[in-house]
Design a protein around this motif. Structure first.
Motif, PDB file in Angstrom:
ATOM      1  N   LYS A  30      72.259  43.595  58.730  1.00  0.00           N
ATOM      2  CA  LYS A  30      72.342  42.165  58.475  1.00  0.00           C
ATOM      3  C   LYS A  30      73.773  41.690  58.687  1.00  0.00           C
ATOM      4  O   LYS A  30      74.723  42.469  58.668  1.00  0.00           O
ATOM      5  CB  LYS A  30      71.900  41.858  57.040  1.00  0.00           C
ATOM      6  CG  LYS A  30      70.440  42.172  56.749  1.00  0.00           C
ATOM      7  CD  LYS A  30      69.521  41.255  57.512  1.00  0.00           C
ATOM      8  CE  LYS A  30      68.065  41.489  57.128  1.00  0.00           C
ATOM      9  NZ  LYS A  30      67.152  40.625  57.897  1.00  0.00           N
ATOM     10  N   ASP A 162      67.291  37.658  63.430  1.00  0.00           N
ATOM     11  CA  ASP A 162      66.289  37.196  62.479  1.00  0.00           C
ATOM     12  C   ASP A 162      65.603  35.956  63.037  1.00  0.00           C
ATOM     13  O   ASP A 162      66.265  35.044  63.539  1.00  0.00           O
ATOM     14  CB  ASP A 162      66.928  36.847  61.129  1.00  0.00           C
ATOM     15  CG  ASP A 162      67.564  38.051  60.455  1.00  0.00           C
ATOM     16  OD1 ASP A 162      67.074  39.172  60.683  1.00  0.00           O
ATOM     17  OD2 ASP A 162      68.546  37.866  59.708  1.00  0.00           O
ATOM     18  N   ARG A 164      62.741  33.029  61.817  1.00  0.00           N
ATOM     19  CA  ARG A 164      62.005  32.480  60.679  1.00  0.00           C
ATOM     20  C   ARG A 164      60.882  31.578  61.183  1.00  0.00           C
ATOM     21  O   ARG A 164      61.106  30.657  61.962  1.00  0.00           O
ATOM     22  CB  ARG A 164      62.942  31.717  59.755  1.00  0.00           C
ATOM     23  CG  ARG A 164      63.900  32.630  59.016  1.00  0.00           C
ATOM     24  CD  ARG A 164      64.872  31.874  58.117  1.00  0.00           C
ATOM     25  NE  ARG A 164      65.677  32.799  57.338  1.00  0.00           N
ATOM     26  CZ  ARG A 164      66.763  33.425  57.800  1.00  0.00           C
ATOM     27  NH1 ARG A 164      67.166  33.198  59.040  1.00  0.00           N
ATOM     28  NH2 ARG A 164      67.433  34.251  57.032  1.00  0.00           N
ATOM     29  N   ASN A 167      57.143  30.577  56.101  1.00  0.00           N
ATOM     30  CA  ASN A 167      57.597  31.423  54.998  1.00  0.00           C
ATOM     31  C   ASN A 167      57.885  32.858  55.422  1.00  0.00           C
ATOM     32  O   ASN A 167      58.221  33.695  54.584  1.00  0.00           O
ATOM     33  CB  ASN A 167      56.554  31.443  53.870  1.00  0.00           C
ATOM     34  CG  ASN A 167      56.420  30.093  53.193  1.00  0.00           C
ATOM     35  OD1 ASN A 167      57.378  29.311  53.163  1.00  0.00           O
ATOM     36  ND2 ASN A 167      55.240  29.814  52.648  1.00  0.00           N
ATOM     37  N   THR A 169      59.859  35.860  57.759  1.00  0.00           N
ATOM     38  CA  THR A 169      61.068  36.229  58.492  1.00  0.00           C
ATOM     39  C   THR A 169      60.791  37.518  59.255  1.00  0.00           C
ATOM     40  O   THR A 169      60.327  38.504  58.672  1.00  0.00           O
ATOM     41  CB  THR A 169      62.256  36.445  57.537  1.00  0.00           C
ATOM     42  OG1 THR A 169      62.509  35.246  56.805  1.00  0.00           O
ATOM     43  CG2 THR A 169      63.513  36.817  58.324  1.00  0.00           C
ATOM     44  N   SER A 171      62.572  40.399  61.672  1.00  0.00           N
ATOM     45  CA  SER A 171      63.908  40.925  61.972  1.00  0.00           C
ATOM     46  C   SER A 171      63.799  42.113  62.911  1.00  0.00           C
ATOM     47  O   SER A 171      63.775  43.280  62.476  1.00  0.00           O
ATOM     48  CB  SER A 171      64.616  41.341  60.678  1.00  0.00           C
ATOM     49  OG  SER A 171      64.717  40.254  59.778  1.00  0.00           O
ATOM     50  N   GLU A 198      59.035  39.982  56.414  1.00  0.00           N
ATOM     51  CA  GLU A 198      58.989  39.549  55.022  1.00  0.00           C
ATOM     52  C   GLU A 198      58.316  38.183  54.949  1.00  0.00           C
ATOM     53  O   GLU A 198      58.740  37.237  55.606  1.00  0.00           O
ATOM     54  CB  GLU A 198      60.385  39.471  54.415  1.00  0.00           C
ATOM     55  CG  GLU A 198      60.363  39.036  52.949  1.00  0.00           C
ATOM     56  CD  GLU A 198      61.707  39.151  52.248  1.00  0.00           C
ATOM     57  OE1 GLU A 198      61.801  38.799  51.051  1.00  0.00           O
ATOM     58  OE2 GLU A 198      62.670  39.609  52.912  1.00  0.00           O
ATOM     59  N   SER A 206      57.376  38.630  47.539  1.00  0.00           N
ATOM     60  CA  SER A 206      57.209  38.673  48.992  1.00  0.00           C
ATOM     61  C   SER A 206      56.336  39.860  49.367  1.00  0.00           C
ATOM     62  O   SER A 206      56.303  40.882  48.668  1.00  0.00           O
ATOM     63  CB  SER A 206      58.558  38.830  49.708  1.00  0.00           C
ATOM     64  OG  SER A 206      59.450  37.805  49.369  1.00  0.00           O
TER      65      SER A 206
END
Length: 278
Positions: A30, A162, A164, A167, A169, A171, A198, A206
């Motif tokens: 990240k 990432d 989105r 809701n 995500t 990666s 996620e 989650s």
């Protein structure tokens, strides 16, 4: 298989691919806090220290990671890193880190192993993509920091981003590694393709999953010509205890194929994992 010191000569031929899925943590890739400005102007931010880690008691139905000698057990796996993160420009960040992790089995002590490593990472952020170059000096131990099995120098390059969608995500990460080692049989190329998923149910809960593919090409010693592929898929429920603490309960299935028949295995793991960052 992660055997004890008595079996180290056999490890040279069959088991020196000791990098498992647990080696690869998407949180390591990240953003380390680089400024998000799109202007290529000098940027400086004082470096910051952090302690990041996890602890995960886990049940496995194949403690020795073998094809034929399957044994169920529970193991305990602490993983702690100390990090120094900073920025060189608005788009270029760095990380220096030291990391220690081990797996200690309840009954199958031949499965115990430990790793200590120090490394440095340089990451360029470009239009939402993160391009990283990484160097890592790694020490693999037989048992819980008992006997040093071999020392390695890993050189890595990765691309991550990432996305989105509502809701959710997503990666994706692609990583290529070459390992230099004082044990010829441990020298190899490794390719990783990972997709972190996620889906937030509410601010605390989650659903998470991290399907993963790894491929290994061994280059030296008795492992010359050996090729392994590892596939894993998992499904978990994550609860954010606080901004820097989360608890995730996961069911994972993993399978390894290889042109060395004894290296083929499958494994199911179930357990909670507590993640923290300070």
């Amino acid at each position: 298989m992660r055997p004890s010191g008595f079996f180290l000569p056999i490890v040279a031929l069959l088991g020196s691919g000791t990098a498992w899925a647990a080696d690869l943590d998407l949180t390591d890739f990240k953003s380390s806090g680089a400024a998000t400005s799109s202007y290529a102007v000098p940027y400086y931010q004082a470096p910051s220290w952090s302690v990041v880690g996890s602890i995960s008691p886990t049940f496995t139905d194949n403690a020795l990671f073998t094809r034929d000698n399957r044994r169920s057990d529970v193991y305990y796996a602490p993983d702690v890193s100390v990090r120094l993160d900073g920025n060189l420009t608005n788009d270029l960040s760095y990380r220096l880190y030291a990391r220690a992790q081990y797996e200690a089995f309840s009954r199958e002590k031949d499965g115990n192993f430990a790793v200590a490593r120090m490394g440095a990472r340089l990451t360029e952020n470009w239009d939402g993509w993160r391009f990283s170059g990484i160097y890592e000096n790694r020490y693999d131990f037989d048992g819980i920091y008992r006997d040093l099995a071999f020392t390695s120098h890993d050189v890595m390059g990765s691309v991550a981003r990432d996305f989105r969608v509502g809701n959710a995500t997503f990666s994706p990460l692609v990583l290529l590694t070459y390992r230099f080692s004082d044990l010829a049989e441990a020298r190899r190329w490794r390719f990783d393709a990972v997709l972190g998923i996620e889906v937030k149910l509410d601010p605390r809960w989650s659903i998470v999953s991290t399907p993963l593919f790894e491929a290994y090409w061994f280059t030296d010693g008795l492992n010359t010509g050996r090729q392994d592929q590892l596939y894993s898929v998992d499904l978990g429920l994550k609860y954010n205890v606080a901004n820097n603490v989360s608890l995730t309960t996961t069911v994972l299935y993993e399978a390894r194929t290889s042109n060395v028949p004894l290296r083929r295995y499958r494994d199911v793991r179930i357990g909670p994992r507590l993640d923290f960052a300070f």
